[in-house]
Structures are given as C-alpha cells and as structure tokens.
Design a protein around this motif. Structure first.
Motif, PDB file in Angstrom:
ATOM      1  N   ALA A  48     -24.913 -63.636 -56.902  1.00 41.17           N
ATOM      2  CA  ALA A  48     -25.760 -63.528 -58.060  1.00 41.17           C
ATOM      3  C   ALA A  48     -26.930 -62.628 -57.610  1.00 41.17           C
ATOM      4  CB  ALA A  48     -26.306 -64.707 -58.366  1.00 41.17           C
ATOM      5  N   GLN A  49     -27.375 -61.487 -58.562  1.00 38.49           N
ATOM      6  CA  GLN A  49     -28.474 -60.823 -58.258  1.00 38.49           C
ATOM      7  C   GLN A  49     -29.753 -61.682 -57.842  1.00 38.49           C
ATOM      8  OE1 GLN A  49     -29.534 -57.363 -60.390  1.00 38.49           O
ATOM      9  NE2 GLN A  49     -27.407 -57.308 -61.056  1.00 38.49           N
ATOM     10  N   ALA A  50     -29.989 -62.944 -58.642  1.00 40.05           N
ATOM     11  CA  ALA A  50     -31.035 -63.821 -58.671  1.00 40.05           C
ATOM     12  C   ALA A  50     -31.059 -64.703 -57.326  1.00 40.05           C
ATOM     13  CB  ALA A  50     -31.137 -64.782 -59.688  1.00 40.05           C
ATOM     14  N   ASP A  51     -30.061 -64.648 -56.653  1.00 41.50           N
ATOM     15  CA  ASP A  51     -30.026 -65.240 -55.300  1.00 41.50           C
ATOM     16  C   ASP A  51     -30.336 -64.347 -54.085  1.00 41.50           C
ATOM     17  OD1 ASP A  51     -29.249 -67.809 -56.425  1.00 41.50           O
ATOM     18  OD2 ASP A  51     -27.087 -67.414 -55.979  1.00 41.50           O
ATOM     19  N   VAL A  52     -30.555 -62.974 -54.388  1.00 43.93           N
ATOM     20  CA  VAL A  52     -30.930 -62.150 -53.318  1.00 43.93           C
ATOM     21  C   VAL A  52     -32.290 -62.108 -53.266  1.00 43.93           C
ATOM     22  CG1 VAL A  52     -30.434 -59.816 -52.713  1.00 43.93           C
ATOM     23  CG2 VAL A  52     -28.709 -61.004 -53.567  1.00 43.93           C
ATOM     24  N   PHE A  82     -23.346 -52.707 -54.121  1.00 48.07           N
ATOM     25  CA  PHE A  82     -22.642 -52.271 -55.174  1.00 48.07           C
ATOM     26  C   PHE A  82     -23.288 -53.077 -56.188  1.00 48.07           C
ATOM     27  CE2 PHE A  82     -19.673 -52.202 -59.014  1.00 48.07           C
ATOM     28  CZ  PHE A  82     -19.556 -50.991 -59.046  1.00 48.07           C
ATOM     29  N   GLN A  83     -23.746 -52.633 -57.490  1.00 45.45           N
ATOM     30  CA  GLN A  83     -24.312 -53.384 -58.521  1.00 45.45           C
ATOM     31  C   GLN A  83     -23.924 -52.483 -59.920  1.00 45.45           C
ATOM     32  OE1 GLN A  83     -28.187 -54.102 -57.570  1.00 45.45           O
ATOM     33  NE2 GLN A  83     -28.739 -54.715 -59.728  1.00 45.45           N
ATOM     34  N   PRO A  88     -25.366 -59.713 -63.946  1.00 39.15           N
ATOM     35  CA  PRO A  88     -26.279 -60.610 -63.165  1.00 39.15           C
ATOM     36  C   PRO A  88     -25.677 -60.560 -61.888  1.00 39.15           C
ATOM     37  CG  PRO A  88     -24.660 -61.668 -64.660  1.00 39.15           C
ATOM     38  CD  PRO A  88     -24.403 -60.531 -64.830  1.00 39.15           C
ATOM     39  N   ASN A  89     -24.678 -60.192 -61.553  1.00 39.70           N
ATOM     40  CA  ASN A  89     -24.321 -60.279 -60.245  1.00 39.70           C
ATOM     41  C   ASN A  89     -24.481 -58.874 -59.410  1.00 39.70           C
ATOM     42  OD1 ASN A  89     -23.560 -62.915 -60.533  1.00 39.70           O
ATOM     43  ND2 ASN A  89     -21.379 -62.711 -60.443  1.00 39.70           N
TER      44      ASN A  89
END
Length: 148
Positions: A48-52, A82-83, A88-89
């Motif tokens: 999850a992007q929020a976890d980075v 990669f995004q 959201p991931n």
C-alpha cells in the motif's frame, strides 16, 4: 508476519521504510519493465502506498506510460518501483530492500512476453564472487575487502 522493512537506492540518497504483511512477491516480464530496468524481468513486492515512508530524499519519478510512473534515484539510477497512476498500491523492487531474502516469488505477470530461456536457470553452472580473482583484486584494491 507483519513487520517494518527498510530499503533504498545504491547511493543511499533515497531510503524508505515500509510495512510488509507477507513474504509474497512476483516477477514482471512486460516489455516496459524490461526496458525500465535493463533486466530480463523484475521482482516486485506489492504494498500500500500509505505504508511507504520515504525517509531521506523522496524518489524521482518517470511516467513510463500513460497509466503508470516509476520511482527511481536520479543520482545513481536505481529503479525503486512501479505505480499505477490511479491505484492506492504500488510495487517496490525486491532488490532495493536491505534484506530481500524474506521474499519468495509466488507468480509471474505478463507471461506472454516472458523470455522463456531465462525462466529457469537453475541448471546453469555458478561461480562465487570470491572465486573470480580479477573481481576480488579490483574490490580489494578499491575497498581493501570484498563488498558486503
């Protein structure tokens, strides 16, 4: 198995911490990933992007297609992930983790473009770094020892 892991680029300008829930990773064989990394495939860990959290300098980004961008270090060139633009991931490159040994490949993506000759190389002979005298000499001359 949830935990916090760290990683970053080769020159250490871009560093991250990330919450990891499991040890699953995957290989992407698409043409975009091959060209972006110069490899025959790339190993990714989806998070999850929020976890980075980017803990030093944030990465630079390259929009590699109309639907995605890729974080990287503009100083040393390390590909970091990669995004998809609307997700959201994101994926972090397994090789950018400080200890990538936790992860295991569980799937292949974009198999229609996989280079079959590179899918299983376990039958090929191998050589340790410390068995290659020219490389050992170069490292010892530069660092006084072999790299960690």
């Amino acid at each position: 198995m949830t935990g916090i892991m760290t990683g970053g680029c080769q020159c250490r300008r871009v560093r991250y911490t990330v919450r990891i829930a499991d040890d699953e990773a995957y290989l992407c064989h698409c043409n975009y990933c091959r060209r972006a990394t110069g490899g025959v495939s790339i190993a990714f860990k989806n998070v999850a992007q929020a976890d980075v959290e980017w803990t030093t300098s944030p990465p630079d980004y390259y929009q590699s297609s109309p639907i995605a961008k890729r974080p990287f270090c503009a100083t040393c060139g390390t590909p970091l992930g990669f995004q998809f633009l609307d997700s959201p991931n994101m994926d972090l490159t397994v090789g950018s983790f400080d200890d990538p040994s936790r992860f295991r490949p569980t799937s292949n993506f974009s198999i229609e473009t996989a280079l079959e000759a590179w899918m299983d190389v376990t039958h090929l002979p191998g050589k340790r770094l410390d068995e290659h005298a020219p490389a050992v000499d170069r490292w010892k001359k530069a660092l006084g020892k072999l790299p960690d």
